[in-house]
Design an enzyme around this catalytic site. Structure first.
Site, short mmCIF file in Angstrom:
data_model
loop_
_atom_site.label_atom_id
_atom_site.label_comp_id
_atom_site.label_asym_id
_atom_site.label_seq_id
_atom_site.Cartn_x
_atom_site.Cartn_y
_atom_site.Cartn_z
N SER A 65 80.22 -15.21 6.32
CA SER A 65 78.87 -15.74 6.15
C SER A 65 77.77 -14.76 6.58
CB SER A 65 78.79 -17.06 6.92
OG SER A 65 77.63 -17.73 6.60
N ASP A 281 75.42 -20.60 2.01
CA ASP A 281 75.34 -21.98 2.47
C ASP A 281 74.08 -22.24 3.29
OD1 ASP A 281 76.16 -20.73 4.79
OD2 ASP A 281 78.06 -21.82 4.97
N GLU A 371 70.08 -27.49 10.19
CA GLU A 371 69.88 -26.63 11.35
C GLU A 371 68.61 -25.83 11.06
OE1 GLU A 371 73.98 -25.59 13.31
OE2 GLU A 371 73.88 -24.68 11.35
N ASN A 373 68.21 -22.86 11.19
CA ASN A 373 68.55 -21.65 10.45
C ASN A 373 68.71 -21.87 8.94
OD1 ASN A 373 71.13 -22.74 10.07
ND2 ASN A 373 72.04 -21.62 11.78
N PRO A 500 76.83 -20.17 24.24
CA PRO A 500 77.68 -19.10 23.69
C PRO A 500 77.76 -19.26 22.18
CG PRO A 500 79.02 -20.80 24.76
CD PRO A 500 77.59 -21.23 24.93
C1 G16 Z 1 77.75 -20.91 11.11
C2 G16 Z 1 77.76 -22.41 11.24
C3 G16 Z 1 76.35 -22.88 11.53
C4 G16 Z 1 75.82 -22.19 12.77
C5 G16 Z 1 75.94 -20.67 12.64
C6 G16 Z 1 75.63 -19.96 13.92
O1 G16 Z 1 76.93 -20.55 10.05
O2 G16 Z 1 78.25 -22.97 10.06
O3 G16 Z 1 76.39 -24.27 11.68
O4 G16 Z 1 74.50 -22.52 12.99
O5 G16 Z 1 77.26 -20.32 12.29
O6 G16 Z 1 76.52 -20.39 14.89
P1 G16 Z 1 76.59 -19.73 16.34
O7 G16 Z 1 75.21 -19.81 16.89
O8 G16 Z 1 77.59 -20.58 17.08
O9 G16 Z 1 77.02 -18.31 16.16
P2 G16 Z 1 77.37 -19.47 8.97
O10 G16 Z 1 76.32 -19.57 7.93
O11 G16 Z 1 77.41 -18.15 9.68
O12 G16 Z 1 78.72 -19.94 8.54
#
Ligand code: G16
Length: 545
Positions: A65, A281, A371, A373, A500
């Site tokens: 991603s 996504d 979210e 983001n 984290p």
């Molecule tokens: C993934 C998750 C999201 C999350 C993001 C960052 O997104 O599907 O729900 O907000 O990681 O997560 P973290 O802050 O725990 O690193 P993606 O788009 O990278 O698959």
């Protein structure tokens, strides 16, 4: 040869480096691609078991991603297109970390615990993003599936939400749509074209949109989709992967975190632009005003736009269905206040990760989850869909109500309810802006974000940070939350938290306050507290420039 012997033999071709331990994170396993071959083989095994257990097709997406190109990862998709359950995340971790000689035993433990019938048929759909490592890693998934006698179907390059959609279509016997890319393009574009008929006087400017494809799979798929849209949306595609590097100085994560436009696009004042992330996504919108100032319309603004639109249609249709918005701790304080106080919608705050938002949104008639983001979608309960559908066919419904119900029906068809989907979200936003006659500036002016800043801190072991209250408070290490509380008190309208990351080896820091200077200073001070109290490594964190 029995199944377990075959698994043993095949797994020797995908050996686990002794001692390597990886955790199932926010969205599956994610790390440098070089460490993932054995994980992929084992997730192929796990997907096969999950398929036997659920007697359904399971999805495995090979992607990291938003992470840099050298990383990769895997997302597992359950029968209705949702993320796997927490119990199966635990099985995934157990299987991933079993040493080579203990793999068959770990597999057997899961089979016993879940009472799996090994004679059940297995179907696994596999998709991958454009990373150079994705080809070999998806082959490792296929090897895992076939070593348990399963059928793995390699769909090649797909966005993550396309694979979620296809898994759901297959398991609903195609009631959700046709389980092909063409099925996806047709369903979404037909709904979009129907919706835009309610905004007949769109100008060429309104039909034109700049898209930053993050040099990833979303750009390729957007290009494939364009003919289906019949010029109702004309996209100028940038960062399409033809030369730039995936997610490098572009894409939704870069734009959101840096709060500036991506490289590779020349923006004219007032022009609407959006960025996808590496597996399409997530989406964020933005524009530059005539004074050259950057305006970001992130997941919070998207949730506000969509929930306002849905509430208006429900009122017009005379339907008393409850709309709720689900956010995380990253939700901007202004958005939460606006949603609760002005729009009077229920707002729920849950832990980061769309899996948590998705589950919370399922509790309402209509759950809008995003979210900050830009990762999100809208879920309609079965009951809500039925009531809307009834209204479209009820001979006693007046024209105004019927027209609102038809709009709601087309809106449902445009939304990918299985997971956040940049392409589906983009079409929905474009349709809503058109129907409501809103410019991007008017959308932006609905409320004003509190200035905020996100930073990352490197620590020796990010697991030393434990949080509670939907990640808004740290319970360990000792003293960290007290330090954050003291720092927050120094500023106006301020808030800060740390957690984290579940996708990168860092601790994330978020701060908001009444001015950008204060938000930047608070984020910096909290970063230093994390560095000092949670085992920071390398240089002491610097202030954001
Ligand atoms: C993934 C998750 C999201 C999350 C993001 C960052 O997104 O599907 O729900 O907000 O990681 O997560 P973290 O802050 O725990 O690193 P993606 O788009 O990278 O698959």
């Amino acid at each position: 040869m029995d199944q377990f012997e075959k698994v043993s033999q095949c797994s020797a071709l995908h050996p686990k480096p002794a001692g390597l331990v990886l955790q199932y994170g926010t969205s599956g396993f994610r790390t440098n691609a070089k460490e993932l071959d054995h994980i992929m083989f084992r997730m192929g095994l796990l997907a096969a078991l999950r398929s036997m257990k659920t007697e359904s097709t399971i999805g495995v997406m090979v992607t990291a991603s938003h992470n840099p190109e050298e990383d990769n990862g895997v997302k597992l998709i359950d029968p209705m297109g949702e993320m796997v359950t927490p119990e199966w995340e635990e099985h995934a971790t157990r299987l991933a970390n079993a040493e080579q000689e203990a793999l068959v035993m770990a597999l057997n433990d899961i089979i016993k615990m879940e009472a799996i019938n090994l004679s059940q048929d297995v179907t696994v759909f596999i998709g991958k993003d454009t990373r150079p490592s994705s080809k070999a890693l998806s082959q490792a998934v296929l090897d895992g599936v076939s070593s348990l006698g399963g059928h793995g179907y390699d769909y090649g390059l797909l966005t993550t939400p396309q694979l979620h959609f296809m898994v759901c279509c297959k398991n609903t016997q195609y009631r959700y749509g046709t389980a092909t890319e063409e099925g996806y393009y047709k369903k979404l574009s037909q709904a979009f074209i129907q919706l835009t008929k309610h905004a007949p006087n769109r100008t060429d400017d309104q039909k034109h949109l700049l898209v930053d494809g993050a040099n990833g799979i979303g750009a390729l798929k957007m290009r494939e989709m364009e003919p289906f849209l019949q010029k109702e949306l004309q996209v100028s595609l940038h960062n399409d992967g033809s030369h730039g590097k995936l997610n490098f100085l572009c894409g939704a994560d870069y734009v959101k975190v840096q709060q500036k436009p991506p490289e590779g696009i020349a923006l004219n004042a007032g022009e609407r632009c959006c960025s996808f992330d590496g597996d399409a996504d997530r989406i964020v919108y933005y524009f530059i005003d005539s004074a050259g100032q950057f305006h970001l319309l992130d997941g919070d603004k998207i949730a506000t736009l969509i929930s306002t639109y849905l509430k208006q249609l429900l009122t017009q249709a005379g339907l008393d269905l409850q709309v709720a918005v689900v956010q995380t701790a990253y939700g901007n304080g202004s958005s939460t206040r606006y949603l609760e106080e002005t729009m009077k919608v229920t707002v729920r705050c849950v832990k980061t990760g769309v899996k948590h938002l998705h589950r919370a949104a399922q509790e309402f008639d209509i759950g809008v989850y995003f979210e900050a983001n830009g990762h999100g979608t809208v879920l309609f309960s079965k009951g809500a869909e039925e009531r809307i559908q009834q209204l479209t066919v009820d001979p006693n419904t007046n024209d105004e109500k019927k027209s609102a119900a038809v709009l709601l029906e087309n809106t449902i068809n445009l939304i990918n309810q299985t997971v956040g989907d940049a392409i589906s979200d983009m079409l929905l936003i474009e349709a809503v802006l058109a129907i409501q006659g809103l410019t991007v500036q008017q959308w932006d002016a609905i409320y004003t974000d509190l200035p905020n800043r996100q930073l990352k801190v490197k620590v020796a072991d990010r697991c030393v940070i434990d949080t509670t209250d939907a990640e808004r408070r740290a319970v360990s290490p000792t003293g960290l939350q007290d330090a954050i509380d003291m720092l927050v008190k120094k500023y106006q309208k301020s808030r800060a938290f740390v957690r984290p990351s579940g996708t990168e080896d860092v601790v994330r820091v978020y701060a908001e306050a009444d001015t950008q200077e204060s938000a930047d200073a608070l984020a910096h001070e909290v970063s230093i507290a994390v560095y000092k109290l949670a085992g920071g490594v390398g240089e002491e964190p610097k202030q954001f420039h």
